[in-house]
Design a protein around this motif. Structure first.
Motif: not given
Length: 330
Positions: A120-126
């Motif tokens: 989640a942190r790396r992709t910025g996605l849920p």
């Protein structure tokens, strides 16, 4: 590059040696996990005991930072949505549907929250972490059913299937592929990409007998896999070949990324799957990590090698999800 036993090629990562922490993990698997899996029987009585022990140990882990959690309860199971702290991004911008590993029997949201949070942190996605039903209360088909239900939940909440990537480790890797195949069979749209981390893709335990890694794996055993398949998939001693993703209708699958340890048992599965995906015309790539153990990136997401592998997963996810600004890679 290295030539695999199936004749395909895979990129060998970390060819010049592993970190001190990775070597410690490898030694621990050899000295602790390997003897346990070779001596403790896997059956309907011992599975709940093992699951409780692993769940208890997982609670000793610090909770991952930098993410907000949303708990969701569905009819037969639950899931949680992990978002980077302070991020307002909704599911319609894209999501990762994550299926945790654990042999269809152990582990859950607590054990795999660190790896889901990292993605989640790396992709910025849920990242939607699925707490699907497991053995012995549900068979493997029941686990697939729950993951399809989780996918339907994502679609109902506005997620564009082209912007959804299925991912999972070990048995969760199996579920990522099996869920995609089942969804397509049901007439649901294909997701935008698939990621298998040390994935189990062939339930036929007899197929592994001739692979060198059947005896080389630091802790997994063919006997343990056989015990799980007999409980969760066989009917009167018979295994339906179509339960194995490698035997599925692969041509409609989206692009695939496979990552495995070079000496692990499920390297066999990745080699077979890359061969069949290529024959079916599905874009795919496979990375083999030297000096690592099965599912290293979910067992210890903070290993240097795990961080590097998850960064590669995140780049793959971003290429599959359109119009997403680059996220931080903490």
């Amino acid at each position: 590059m290295v030539t695999t036993t199936s004749g395909d090629t895979a990129t060998v990562m970390n060819p010049h040696g592993s970190s001190a922490s990775a070597r410690l993990l490898l030694a621990t698997c050899h000295s602790v996990l390997r003897p346990v899996l070779r001596t403790v029987p896997i059956n309907r009585r011992t599975i709940p005991i093992g699951a409780a022990a692993i769940e208890g140990l997982s609670k000793l882990r610090p909770q991952p930072r930098g993410v907000d959690r949303e708990q969701v309860t569905l009819d037969n199971f639950g899931l949680e949505v992990l978002r980077p702290s302070g991020a307002a991004r909704s599911l319609r911008h894209g999501a990762v549907l994550y299926m945790h590993g654990g042999g269809f029997a152990v582990c859950g949201l607590n054990t795999h929250r660190p790896v889901a949070a990292s993605l989640a942190r790396r992709t910025g996605l849920p990242v939607v972490n699925v707490d699907y039903r497991q053995l012995p209360t549900a068979d493997i088909a029941g686990s697939i059913e729950d993951c399809v239900t989780a996918y339907r939940w994502l679609l109902r909440h506005g997620a564009d299937p082209k912007h959804i990537v299925f991912a999972g480790d070990s048995a969760g890797g199996y579920l990522a592929f099996a869920t995609a195949l089942r969804a397509i069979e049901l007439g649901l749209p294909s997701p935008g990409g698939l990621v298998g981390l040390s994935p189990l893709l062939d339930l036929d335990y007899l197929a592994r007998g001739e692979h060198a890694n059947a005896t080389r794996d630091p802790y997994l055993t063919v006997a343990a896999l056989a015990a799980v398949v007999r409980i969760g998939a066989e009917v009167d001693g018979n295994l339906d070949p179509l339960l194995s993703p490698i035997n599925g209708a692969l041509a409609e699958l989206p692009p695939v990324l496979l990552i495995a340890a070079e000496d692990e048992l499920f390297r066999h599965d990745c080699e077979e799957m890359t061969e069949r995906l290529t024959a079916a015309g599905v874009p795919n790539s496979m990375q083999l990590w030297r000096g690592q153990v099965h599912a290293f990136m979910s067992i210890a997401p903070n290993l240097p090698e795990s961080r590097s592998a998850l960064a590669r997963v995140s780049r793959f996810v971003r290429t599959r999800v359109e119009e997403i600004p680059r996220a931080r890679t903490a």
